[in-house]
Scaffold this motif. Structure first.
Motif, PDB file in Angstrom:
ATOM      1  N   UNK A  61       0.749  -0.903  -0.208  1.00 42.49           N
ATOM      2  CA  UNK A  61       0.064   0.340  -0.285  1.00 42.49           C
ATOM      3  C   UNK A  61       0.666   1.263   0.077  1.00 42.49           C
ATOM      4  N   UNK A  62       1.700   0.981   1.122  1.00 41.90           N
ATOM      5  CA  UNK A  62       2.793   2.600   0.719  1.00 41.90           C
ATOM      6  C   UNK A  62       3.911   2.861  -0.600  1.00 41.90           C
ATOM      7  N   UNK A  63       3.380   1.998  -1.075  1.00 43.26           N
ATOM      8  CA  UNK A  63       4.444   1.769  -2.194  1.00 43.26           C
ATOM      9  C   UNK A  63       3.348   2.114  -3.609  1.00 43.26           C
ATOM     10  N   UNK A  85       4.261   2.851   5.691  1.00 42.88           N
ATOM     11  CA  UNK A  85       5.719   1.865   5.218  1.00 42.88           C
ATOM     12  C   UNK A  85       6.369   1.868   6.670  1.00 42.88           C
ATOM     13  N   UNK A  86       6.509   3.040   7.540  1.00 42.96           N
ATOM     14  CA  UNK A  86       6.421   2.692   8.870  1.00 42.96           C
ATOM     15  C   UNK A  86       5.501   2.265  10.094  1.00 42.96           C
ATOM     16  N   UNK A  87       4.535   1.427   9.473  1.00 42.04           N
ATOM     17  CA  UNK A  87       2.938   1.725  10.172  1.00 42.04           C
ATOM     18  C   UNK A  87       3.444  -0.176  10.378  1.00 42.04           C
ATOM     19  N   UNK A  88       2.646  -0.700  11.775  1.00 37.27           N
ATOM     20  CA  UNK A  88       3.163  -1.666  11.898  1.00 37.27           C
ATOM     21  C   UNK A  88       1.039  -2.552  11.314  1.00 37.27           C
ATOM     22  N   UNK A  89       0.132  -2.297  11.255  1.00 32.85           N
ATOM     23  CA  UNK A  89      -1.175  -2.690  10.232  1.00 32.85           C
ATOM     24  C   UNK A  89      -1.644  -1.269   9.762  1.00 32.85           C
ATOM     25  N   UNK A  90      -2.366  -1.962   9.023  1.00 34.24           N
ATOM     26  CA  UNK A  90      -3.595  -0.406   8.457  1.00 34.24           C
ATOM     27  C   UNK A  90      -5.220  -0.859   7.828  1.00 34.24           C
ATOM     28  N   UNK A  91      -5.522  -0.456   8.783  1.00 34.85           N
ATOM     29  CA  UNK A  91      -6.899  -0.247   8.659  1.00 34.85           C
ATOM     30  C   UNK A  91      -8.025   0.280   7.153  1.00 34.85           C
TER      31      UNK A  91
END
Ligand code: SF4
Length: 199
Positions: A61-63, A85-91
């Motif tokens: 997702x970050x890319x 990109x630095x996150x542990x999860x994304x809702x």
């Protein structure tokens, strides 16, 4: 000074804590999705889509955000991409265009729901596809608020991101949705979603 030397050395405490915290963040992401699901919906009809991204999915997702930001020349997407990109999860929370609330209320700019649905949501090639039922958009806002309330109760740093949502839509991660948002989550000593610098 004498230091305690364990007879049976365990793996680094820092590593154990990090794994436990990451796991806890993923659990909270699921609880946030639950909060969004049970949040009140207009006429009790549910058109909400939830998805929890972890690990490589978050990186992808970050890319995607970085690429979309460059393609559309939207600078803050690049900054948000670094955060994700630095996150542990994304809702991800998205809303389908149908069912509308069926009220013929006019809030969407059309006098009837049928009139709104006659419009081609893809014709303007915008990042969100519209028009949409205003009642469903209110549902989405309430669901987002419920989700971040749950994150806050568990002390997980987060931020509601338009950039993550439109990228998720463009990557087909929110099936059949026309509008969506991403909420990246991170457990760290310093909230990464504040004091952000442009790349
Ligand atoms: S906002 Fe539009 S689509 Fe939604 S109930 Fe009202 S008229 Fe129907």
């Amino acid at each position: 000074m004498v230091f305690y030397k364990p007879l049976y050395p365990l793996p680094s405490t820092a590593h154990i804590m990090t794994s436990a915290e990451k796991k806890a963040v993923e659990t909270v992401a699921g609880l946030m999705a639950l909060s969004a699901r049970t949040a009140p919906k207009g006429k009790g009809q549910d058109a909400l889509v939830t998805r929890v991204l972890v690990g490589d999915e978050v990186k992808a997702l970050s890319r995607g955000m970085d690429a979309l930001g460059k393609e559309k020349e939207i600078r803050f997407f690049l900054r948000d991409a670094r955060n994700v990109g630095a996150s542990d999860a994304c809702l991800l929370l998205g809303m389908r265009r149908e069912p509308t609330a069926g009220l013929d209320c006019g809030a969407c700019g059309f006098s009837t729901c049928a009139g709104m649905l006659m419009e081609d949501p893809g014709k303007n090639r915008t990042l969100f596809a519209g028009p949409n039922c205003a009642v469903r958009m209110a549902d989405l806002g309430i669901a987002l608020g419920s989700a971040v309330k749950t994150a806050s109760l568990h002390n997980v740093d987060n931020r509601v991101m338009y950039s993550a949502g439109v990228t998720a839509l463009s990557l087909g991660l929110l099936e059949e949705c026309t509008v969506g948002y991403g909420i990246p989550l991170k457990a760290s000593g310093k909230n990464i979603f504040f004091d952000r610098k442009d790349p």
